[in-house]
Design a protein around this motif. Structure first.
Motif, PDB file in Angstrom:
ATOM      1  N   ALA A 100       0.828  -1.217   0.000  1.00 19.39           N
ATOM      2  CA  ALA A 100       0.000   0.000   0.000  1.00 19.39           C
ATOM      3  C   ALA A 100       0.857   1.260   0.000  1.00 19.39           C
ATOM      4  O   ALA A 100       0.500   2.264   0.617  1.00 19.39           O
ATOM      5  N   ARG A 101       1.965   1.238  -0.723  1.00 16.74           N
ATOM      6  CA  ARG A 101       2.828   2.413  -0.823  1.00 16.74           C
ATOM      7  C   ARG A 101       2.323   3.301  -1.957  1.00 16.74           C
ATOM      8  O   ARG A 101       2.993   3.504  -2.970  1.00 16.74           O
ATOM      9  N   TRP A 102       1.124   3.853  -1.779  1.00 14.51           N
ATOM     10  CA  TRP A 102       0.476   4.577  -2.863  1.00 14.51           C
ATOM     11  C   TRP A 102       1.249   5.825  -3.254  1.00 14.51           C
ATOM     12  O   TRP A 102       1.307   6.172  -4.442  1.00 14.51           O
ATOM     13  N   ALA A 103       1.825   6.524  -2.284  1.00 11.49           N
ATOM     14  CA  ALA A 103       2.565   7.744  -2.614  1.00 11.49           C
ATOM     15  C   ALA A 103       3.808   7.409  -3.439  1.00 11.49           C
ATOM     16  O   ALA A 103       4.110   8.086  -4.429  1.00 11.49           O
ATOM     17  N   GLY A 155      -2.571  15.147  -3.422  1.00 15.17           N
ATOM     18  CA  GLY A 155      -2.810  15.552  -2.049  1.00 15.17           C
ATOM     19  C   GLY A 155      -4.103  16.330  -1.910  1.00 15.17           C
ATOM     20  O   GLY A 155      -4.769  16.294  -0.867  1.00 15.17           O
ATOM     21  N   VAL A 156      -4.479  17.038  -2.964  1.00 13.52           N
ATOM     22  CA  VAL A 156      -5.736  17.794  -2.987  1.00 13.52           C
ATOM     23  C   VAL A 156      -6.877  16.922  -3.508  1.00 13.52           C
ATOM     24  O   VAL A 156      -7.954  16.833  -2.909  1.00 13.52           O
ATOM     25  N   SER A 169      -7.879   9.127   3.379  1.00 14.20           N
ATOM     26  CA  SER A 169      -6.917   9.360   4.464  1.00 14.20           C
ATOM     27  C   SER A 169      -5.472   9.328   3.977  1.00 14.20           C
ATOM     28  O   SER A 169      -4.565   9.756   4.691  1.00 14.20           O
ATOM     29  N   TYR A 170      -5.234   8.826   2.747  1.00 13.84           N
ATOM     30  CA  TYR A 170      -3.875   8.781   2.200  1.00 13.84           C
ATOM     31  C   TYR A 170      -3.471  10.109   1.552  1.00 13.84           C
ATOM     32  O   TYR A 170      -2.303  10.291   1.195  1.00 13.84           O
ATOM     33  N   ALA A 175       1.033  14.502  -0.429  1.00 13.65           N
ATOM     34  CA  ALA A 175       1.676  15.814  -0.335  1.00 13.65           C
ATOM     35  C   ALA A 175       2.978  15.735   0.460  1.00 13.65           C
ATOM     36  O   ALA A 175       3.967  16.403   0.119  1.00 13.65           O
ATOM     37  N   LYS A 176       2.997  14.913   1.509  1.00 13.81           N
ATOM     38  CA  LYS A 176       4.196  14.802   2.348  1.00 13.81           C
ATOM     39  C   LYS A 176       5.353  14.166   1.580  1.00 13.81           C
ATOM     40  O   LYS A 176       6.513  14.553   1.750  1.00 13.81           O
ATOM     41  N   TYR A 177       5.064  13.185   0.727  1.00  6.08           N
ATOM     42  CA  TYR A 177       6.118  12.544  -0.062  1.00  6.08           C
ATOM     43  C   TYR A 177       6.825  13.588  -0.918  1.00  6.08           C
ATOM     44  O   TYR A 177       8.054  13.595  -1.031  1.00  6.08           O
ATOM     45  N   ALA A 178       6.041  14.487  -1.503  1.00  7.12           N
ATOM     46  CA  ALA A 178       6.633  15.542  -2.327  1.00  7.12           C
ATOM     47  C   ALA A 178       7.408  16.536  -1.476  1.00  7.12           C
ATOM     48  O   ALA A 178       8.549  16.910  -1.816  1.00  7.12           O
TER      49      ALA A 178
END
Length: 281
Positions: A100-103, A155-156, A169-170, A175-178
């Motif tokens: 589940a490493r979607w980012a 993220g949006v 919830s992901y 956004a945090k990954y970026a």
């Protein structure tokens, strides 16, 4: 992302032009097919939902363009957009993300889908370049920009309308990954150095080695605000590699050809983008 090793080997073997099957047609609707194996706890349906969501953040800005279906498979080494198509003529993109490493998955696919637009879209296929050329670093930098653009948009988008309600919830993780990637010290300009001065100091090394990721993220930082302000600029990716096939051409010639082959409506944006590397006109 290290796909150029493969491309360089192809060029050395005299296979500079991909062999394209004709079983599938180009379409203005993006189709993504996922291999069933290698994704860990993620299902192929999950992988398709993530990659289609990521691709649409860019593809929706390319109205009227056409592309063949994208066949995504799992790799254990590094992400790669293959030079040749599969036996049905589909674009092949390998990702090395699972579970589940979607980012991470969206980040990888955001990069590779940008390569697909630049090299495999119906327009781009009129202008194949050799596997390696002196301005390849610029395409790689654009693809780094695409990854960051996609993550920040997801993220949006996912906060409002994720592929599944439970995935909303992901959205912060996208956004945090970026932001984490942008915050790394190696991705910052040196203190008291302008981007233009830094670029002039580093262009030669980039032309020599097109996969200098730390430098390409620094470049992506400069281009990202332009694409976020004017997402329609992604439509220009299809015209990036249409021009004289001269492996050692200058950057200014590459930019001039890009503008000349692009539609008139895209040229003001391209002027602003290329001015980053030459200063005010």
């Amino acid at each position: 992302m290290h796909r150029r090793r493969f491309l360089t080997a192809l060029a050395a073997a005299g296979l500079g032009t991909p062999r394209l099957a004709q079983a599938v047609a180009d379409s203005d609707t993006l189709e993504i097919i996922i291999d069933n194996r290698g994704w860990g706890s993620a299902s192929s349906a999950d992988v398709r939902a993530v990659t289609l969501s990521a691709a649409n953040e860019v593809w929706q800005n390319c109205p009227g363009q056409r592309i063949k279906p994208v066949h995504i498979y799992h790799r254990t080494d590094f992400p790669q957009t293959d030079f040749g198509h599969d036996w049905r003529g589909r674009i092949r993109i390998g990702l090395n993300s699972e579970d589940a490493r979607w980012a991470q998955m969206a980040f990888q696919f955001g990069h590779e889908f940008c390569h697909a637009l630049a090299q495999h879209s119906a327009i781009a296929l009129h202008g194949w370049h050799p596997g390696r050329h002196s301005n390849l670093w610029f395409e790689e930098s654009l693809c780094e920009t695409s990854s960051l653009f996609v993550l920040r948009r997801l993220g949006v988008t996912w906060a409002q309308n994720a592929p599944y309600e439970t995935w909303r919830s992901y959205a912060p993780a996208m956004a945090k990954y970026a932001s984490d990637r942008l915050a790394k010290p190696e991705h910052q300009l040196p203190a008291d150095t302008s981007f233009l001065a830094w670029f002039r100091q580093n262009e030669a090394s980039l032309r020599e080695n097109p996969v200098l990721r730390e430098k390409e993220v620094i470049i992506a930082r400069q281009m990202l605000p332009l694409f976020e302000a004017e997402p329609a600029g992604w439509a220009a990716m299809a015209y990036l590699n249409i021009g004289a096939h001269q492996p050692g051409k200058s950057l200014s010639q590459h930019f001039t050809e890009w503008q000349n082959y692009s539609p008139q409506a895209l040229r003001p944006f391209l002027g602003r983008l290329t001015a980053l590397f030459s200063g005010p006109v």
